[in-house]
Design an enzyme around this catalytic site. Structure first.
Site, PDB file in Angstrom:
ATOM      1  CB  CYS A   2     -12.637   0.050  -4.685  1.00  0.00           C
ATOM      2  SG  CYS A   2     -12.792   1.497  -3.786  1.00  0.00           S
ATOM      3  NE  ARG A  27      -7.632  -3.160  -6.883  1.00  0.00           N
ATOM      4  CZ  ARG A  27      -7.308  -2.927  -8.071  1.00  0.00           C
ATOM      5  NH1 ARG A  27      -6.431  -3.514  -8.906  1.00  0.00           N
ATOM      6  NH2 ARG A  27      -8.102  -2.017  -8.756  1.00  0.00           N
ATOM      7  CD1 TRP A  74      -7.191   2.760   0.211  1.00  0.00           C
ATOM      8  CD2 TRP A  74      -7.638   4.297  -1.214  1.00  0.00           C
ATOM      9  NE1 TRP A  74      -6.137   3.672   0.297  1.00  0.00           N
ATOM     10  CE2 TRP A  74      -6.356   4.547  -0.415  1.00  0.00           C
ATOM     11  CE3 TRP A  74      -8.255   5.297  -1.980  1.00  0.00           C
ATOM     12  CZ2 TRP A  74      -5.680   5.645  -0.530  1.00  0.00           C
ATOM     13  CZ3 TRP A  74      -7.440   6.520  -2.335  1.00  0.00           C
ATOM     14  CH2 TRP A  74      -6.264   6.559  -1.500  1.00  0.00           C
ATOM     15  CG  ASN A  98     -12.382   1.074  -8.276  1.00  0.00           C
ATOM     16  OD1 ASN A  98     -12.046   1.811  -7.575  1.00  0.00           O
ATOM     17  ND2 ASN A  98     -11.467   0.044  -8.547  1.00  0.00           N
ATOM     18  N   GLY A  99     -14.183   3.838  -8.007  1.00  0.00           N
ATOM     19  CA  GLY A  99     -13.921   5.305  -8.691  1.00  0.00           C
ATOM     20  C   GLY A  99     -14.896   6.397  -8.178  1.00  0.00           C
ATOM     21  CD  GLU A 500      11.799   3.180  -5.263  1.00  0.00           C
ATOM     22  OE1 GLU A 500      11.250   4.269  -5.359  1.00  0.00           O
ATOM     23  OE2 GLU A 500      11.534   2.221  -5.081  1.00  0.00           O
ATOM     24  CE  LYS A 504       9.703   1.079  -2.283  1.00  0.00           C
ATOM     25  NZ  LYS A 504       9.410   1.429  -3.579  1.00  0.00           N
ATOM     26  CD  GLU A 507       6.124   3.669  -1.037  1.00  0.00           C
ATOM     27  OE1 GLU A 507       5.385   3.374  -1.649  1.00  0.00           O
ATOM     28  OE2 GLU A 507       7.295   2.989  -1.200  1.00  0.00           O
ATOM     29  CG  HIS A 523      22.370  24.677  -3.205  1.00  0.00           C
ATOM     30  ND1 HIS A 523      22.940  26.046  -3.415  1.00  0.00           N
ATOM     31  CD2 HIS A 523      23.158  23.732  -4.185  1.00  0.00           C
ATOM     32  CE1 HIS A 523      24.083  25.987  -4.560  1.00  0.00           C
ATOM     33  NE2 HIS A 523      24.128  24.530  -4.677  1.00  0.00           N
ATOM     34  CE  LYS A 622       1.866  -3.148  -6.575  1.00  0.00           C
ATOM     35  NZ  LYS A 622       3.467  -2.967  -6.153  1.00  0.00           N
TER      36      LYS A 622
HETATM   37  C1  F6R Z   1       6.008   3.057  -4.226  1.00  0.00           C
HETATM   38  C2  F6R Z   1       4.756   2.619  -5.149  1.00  0.00           C
HETATM   39  C3  F6R Z   1       4.279   3.873  -5.824  1.00  0.00           C
HETATM   40  C4  F6R Z   1       3.903   3.738  -7.261  1.00  0.00           C
HETATM   41  C5  F6R Z   1       3.114   4.646  -8.116  1.00  0.00           C
HETATM   42  C6  F6R Z   1       2.920   4.494  -9.390  1.00  0.00           C
HETATM   43  O1  F6R Z   1       6.370   1.794  -3.716  1.00  0.00           O
HETATM   44  O2  F6R Z   1       4.469   1.602  -5.492  1.00  0.00           O
HETATM   45  O3  F6R Z   1       4.967   5.169  -5.831  1.00  0.00           O
HETATM   46  O4  F6R Z   1       5.101   3.460  -8.192  1.00  0.00           O
HETATM   47  O5  F6R Z   1       1.961   4.598  -7.385  1.00  0.00           O
HETATM   48  O6  F6R Z   1       2.325   3.130  -9.925  1.00  0.00           O
HETATM   49  P1  F6R Z   1       2.225   2.493 -11.242  1.00  0.00           P
HETATM   50  O7  F6R Z   1       3.891   2.128 -11.337  1.00  0.00           O
HETATM   51  O8  F6R Z   1       1.582   1.205 -11.084  1.00  0.00           O
HETATM   52  O9  F6R Z   1       1.755   3.435 -12.100  1.00  0.00           O
END
Ligand code: F6R
Length: 627
Positions: A2, A27, A74, A98-99, A500, A504, A507, A523, A622
Site C-alpha cells: 500500500c 509499489r 494492495w 498500511n500493514g 534471475e 524475470k 514476473e 537429476h 515493489k
Molecule cells: C524481482 C523483485 C523481487 C525483490 C524482492 C526483495 O524482480 O524485485 O524479487 O527482489 O521482493 O526486495 P528487496 O530487494 O527490496 O528486499
C-alpha cells in the site's frame, strides 16, 4: 504494498495526493482513494483498479480544502473492491493504513457487540472505529490515537484525519515505512520519499512506534506513550527528474539502460586508482546517520578492517532478486576472501531458529530496505549477537537504520516493480565487498586486485555494448512466445544468473520458467526437454565452460531449443545452439553483471510484445512490507 500520502498546506490537497500516489504506483495496488476535509465535511472517494479510475471519478468534482489523505491499496484483509479501498471513515475519523492488524477478529467482535456499523471487510476500518470512540472521550486526536495503540497488535502504519480538528494529521508507524516531508507553511507524510520529491527534499524518517503530529507550520514527534522526541531532518539530493521516464516507453526499460551509469555509481567511490577501499561502512558508529556525508573515509576504512578482521564466517540473507545477488556473492567471497558463506532466504531464516556462531557477519541485501522478512531476519541476527551489515538502495530505510554497518547500491530510485538496475548495482558493490574483504584477510594478491579493479572500471562501457545489441535480444524474445516452458541454466555464478533470468520471465511475461544449476539437469529437469521447451544457457568462457557445453549437447540430443549466451564470438557455442547471443569478453566476477542484461531485455520485450503491464506486473508489489 500500500501507498500512503497525506498533505496539509495551501496547495490543493487533491493535486498533491494524486501526484504523490502516482509516484507510489510502483509499489503495486488494486484500488485507490482519497479523503479531503472540505467546508467542515470529509469528502471521500474511492475506486477499484488503477489510479486512472479514481481520476475519472474525481475530475468533474470541485476540490478545495487544505488537508487530505490518499491511499493505494494492495489487498490483505478483504478482496480488492471499492468498499474495501481506503480511506476508511468512522464518524468524524478517516484513516489510511498500511500493514496488518493481527487481532482484528477480536476487535471486530467487540465493536459489533457495541452496535458499530462496519462497512468493509478490512482490518483498517476497525482502527478508525476505535479512534472515533476514543476521540469522543478525550476530544484530542493525538491522545485518541495513543489510547488506541495498546489495543492493536501487528505491524502497521496509519495516517488519521479528523473532521472536528481540521488543522492536523496524526501518523503512527510500526513496521511499514512512513516519512514526513517538511515544507514552508505546508507539511507532508508518505510511504516513500518518491511521492514527495517534487515538493521538498527535507525529510524526517519515523522509527517504529513513533507518532507524528503534523500541522501546516509545525511537525512534532512523540513516542507511542506521548513523550516528545527530537530528531534532525535529513536533506536528500535525488531530483524529481530521476523519477521520470525520460522518453523511454517504460520505467523498466529506462532502468535497464541506466545500468552502465548506476554500476559505476555503485563502485566508483570505493575505487582508489587500481585498488579497492571498503570505506563509508560506518561499523558501530552511533552518529553514522548524521555524519554519513562528512565521514573521514580513511579512518572509516581502518575501522572496517579492524571490525572485519575478527569475522570468521558470513551469512547472507535476502528475498527474490536480492537473494540471487547473494548467491552470486557466495562464489565471490569464498574464492576471493576464502571465508565460509551461508546464504538464506529471509522468510526461512527468520522462522528456523538458526544457529549463528560467534564472529559471524550477517549481511542483508534489500533494494527497498523495507522487505518485512529481511527486516525481521536482521533483527533476529542482532538479537543473536551477530555483527550486521546492510546493503540497500534506499538510504535511511528500516533495514539500513538497524544495521551495524552500511553499504549502498547508489542506483537511484527504482520504479519498475521488477528489479534490474538495483540487481546489477548490487553485484557491482559485492565485487568491491569481496575484494575489500580479500584484502583484509590477506587472501587477495595485489596483482589480482589490480586486474579485477581494472575490469570493474571497464564494466560500464562493456554494458553499453550489451545494450547496443538490444535489437538481437528483441528478435530472440519474439521467437519465445510459442514455447510451453523455459529452463534457464548455468554453472558457478551463472547458476544464480539463470535463476534471475527465469524470475524475470515469470514476473514480466507470466511464462513458466525455471532456473537450474546445469549440473542438476540429469537429476530431473531433463525429463521436461523436448522441442517445445526452450533452454536458455548462460555459458561464459570460465572454468565451467566445457561442462556447460556437455549439458548443451545433452539438451540438443533431446530436441530442446537452445539459446545460448557466451563470451564474444564463441564458434563452439554458435555451432550447437539454435540462437547464440554474444556478450563482451570479461572476467568471472563481472561476467554475471553483463550476462544478466540480455535476460532482462528479453523478458522486457516479451512482456511488452504480449501487451502486459511491464512496470507493474500483476499481483506484484515493489516493496513487500508485509509477510
Ligand atoms: C524481482 C523483485 C523481487 C525483490 C524482492 C526483495 O524482480 O524485485 O524479487 O527482489 O521482493 O526486495 P528487496 O530487494 O527490496 O528486499
Amino acid at each position: 504494498m500500500c501507498g500512503i500520502v497525506g498533505y496539509l498546506g495551501p496547495l490543493n490537497p487533491k493535486d498533491v495526493i494524486m501526484q504523490g500516489l502516482k509516484k507510489l504506483e510502483y509499489r503495486g495496488y488494486d484500488s485507490a482513494g482519497l479523503a479531503i476535509i472540505q467546508d467542515g465535511h470529509t469528502k471521500l472517494i474511492r475506486a477499484m483498479g488503477k489510479l486512472q479510475a479514481l481520476d475519472d471519478k474525481i475530475k468533474n468534482e470541485s476540490w478545495t480544502g487544505h488537508i487530505g489523505i490518499g491511499h493505494t491499496r494492495w489487498a490483505t484483509h478483504g478482496v480488492p473492491s471499492e468498499r474495501n479501498a481506503h480511506p476508511h471513515k468512522a464518524r468524524g475519523i478517516t484513516l489510511v493504513h498500511n500493514g496488518i492488524i493481527e487481532n482484528y477478529h477480536e476487535i471486530k467482535e467487540r465493536l459489533l457487540a457495541k452496535g458499530a456499523h462496519i462497512a468493509s471487510d478490512t482490518d483498517s476500518e476497525l482502527v478508525a472505529h476505535l479512534i472515533a470512540e476514543e476521540y469522543e472521550k478525550v476530544k484530542d486526536l493525538k491522545s485518541a490515537v495513543e489510547r488506541v495503540l495498546p489495543q492493536l497488535t501487528g505491524a502497521f502504519s496509519i495516517v488519521v484525519l479528523c473532521e472536528q480538528s481540521p488543522n492536523e494529521l496524526i501518523a503512527f508507524k510500526d513496521g511499514p515505512p512512513l516519512v514526513v516531508g517538511l515544507g514552508k507553511g505546508e507539511n507532508f507524510v508518505a510511504s516513500d520519499v518518491q511521492a514527495l520529491i517534487k515538493y521538498t527534499n527535507e525529510f524526517i524518517y519515523l522509527n517504529d512506534r513513533e507518532i507524528v503530529k503534523l500541522e501546516p507550520s509545525k511537525v512534532q514527534l512523540f513516542s507511542s506513550h506521548g513523550v516528545a522526541i527530537e530528531r534532525k531532518s535529513v536533506t536528500l539530493n535525488w531530483s524529481a527528474e530521476l523519477t521520470e521516464k525520460q522518453g523511454f516507453a517504460h520505467f523498466m526499460l529506462k532502468e535497464i539502460h541506466e545500468q552502465p551509469r548506476t554500476v559505476a555509481a555503485a563502485v566508483n567511490s570505493h575505487l582508489v586508482e587500481n585498488s579497492v577501499r571498503l570505506d563509508r561502512v560506518g561499523f558501530n558508529d552511533q552518529n553514522y546517520f548524521e555524519n554519513r556525508e562528512t565521514l573521514d573515509v580513511e579512518k572509516d576504512w581502518q575501522n572496517t578492517q579492524k571490525v572485519l578482521q575478527g569475522v570468521e564466517r558470513v551469512f547472507i540473507i535476502a528475498c527474490g532478486t536480492s537473494f540471487y545477488a547473494g548467491n552470486v556473492a557466495k562464489y565471490f567471497l569464498e574464492k576471493i576472501a576464502k571465508i565460509p558463506v551461508e546464504i538464506d532466504i529471509a522468510s526461512e531464516f527468520r522462522y528456523r531458529d538458526p544457529v549463528i556462531p560467534k564472529n559471524t557477519l550477517v549481511m542483508t541485501i534489500s533494494q527497498s530496505g523495507e522487505t518485512a522478512d529481511t527486516l525481521a531476519a536482521i533483527r533476529l541476527a542482532k538479537e543473536k549477537g551477530a555483527l550486521t551489515l546492510s546493503l540497500c538502495n534506499v538510504k535511511n530505510s528500516s533495514i539500513d537504520r538497524i544495521a551495524d554497518g552500511h553499504l549502498y547500491m547508489n542506483a537511484g530510485p527504482e520504479i519498475g516493480v521488477a528489479s534490474t538496475k538495483a540487481f546489477t548495482a548490487t553485484l557491482a558493490i559485492l565485487n568491491v565487498f569481496a575484494l575489500g574483504f580479500g584484502k583484509i584477510r590477506k587472501s587477495l594478491p595485489v596483482k589480482e586486485e589490480q586486474e579485477l579493479v581494472a575490469s570493474l572500471r571497464a564494466l560500464p562501457s562493456k554494458m553499453e555494448v550489451v545494450l547496443s545489441y538490444d535489437k538481437y535480444f528483441q528478435a530472440a524474445a519474439k521467437t519465445l512466445k510459442d514455447f510451453k516452458g523455459f529452463l534457464f541454466m548455468g554453472r558457478g555464478t551463472s547458476y544464480p544468473i539463470a535463476m534471475e533470468g527465469a524470475l524475470k520471465l515469470k514476473e514480466l511475461a507470466y511464462f513458466h520458467a525455471e532456473g537450474y544449476a546445469a549440473g542438476e539437469m540429469k537429476h530431473g529437469p531433463i525429463a521436461l526437454i523436448d522441442e517445445r521447451m526452450a533452454i536458455v544457457m548462460v555459458a561464459p568462457r570460465d572454468h565451467y565452460f566445457e561442462k556447460t557445453v556437455s549439458n548443451i549437447e545433452e539438451v540438443r540430443a533431446r530436441g530442446g531449443y537452445i539459446i545460448s549466451l557466451g563470451s564474444g564470438d564463441d564458434q563452439a557455442l554458435k555451432r550447437i545452439s539454435k540462437q547464440y547471443l554474444p556478450i563482451p569478453v570479461s572476467d568471472w566476477m563481472t561476467n554475471p553483471i553483463l550476462f544478466v542484461v540480455p535476460l532482462q531485455l528479453m523478458a522486457y520485450h516479451l512482456s511488452s510484445e504480449l501487451g502486459y503491464d511491464v512496470d507493474q506486473p500483476r499481483n506484484l508489489a515493489k516493496s513487500v512490507t508485509v509477510e
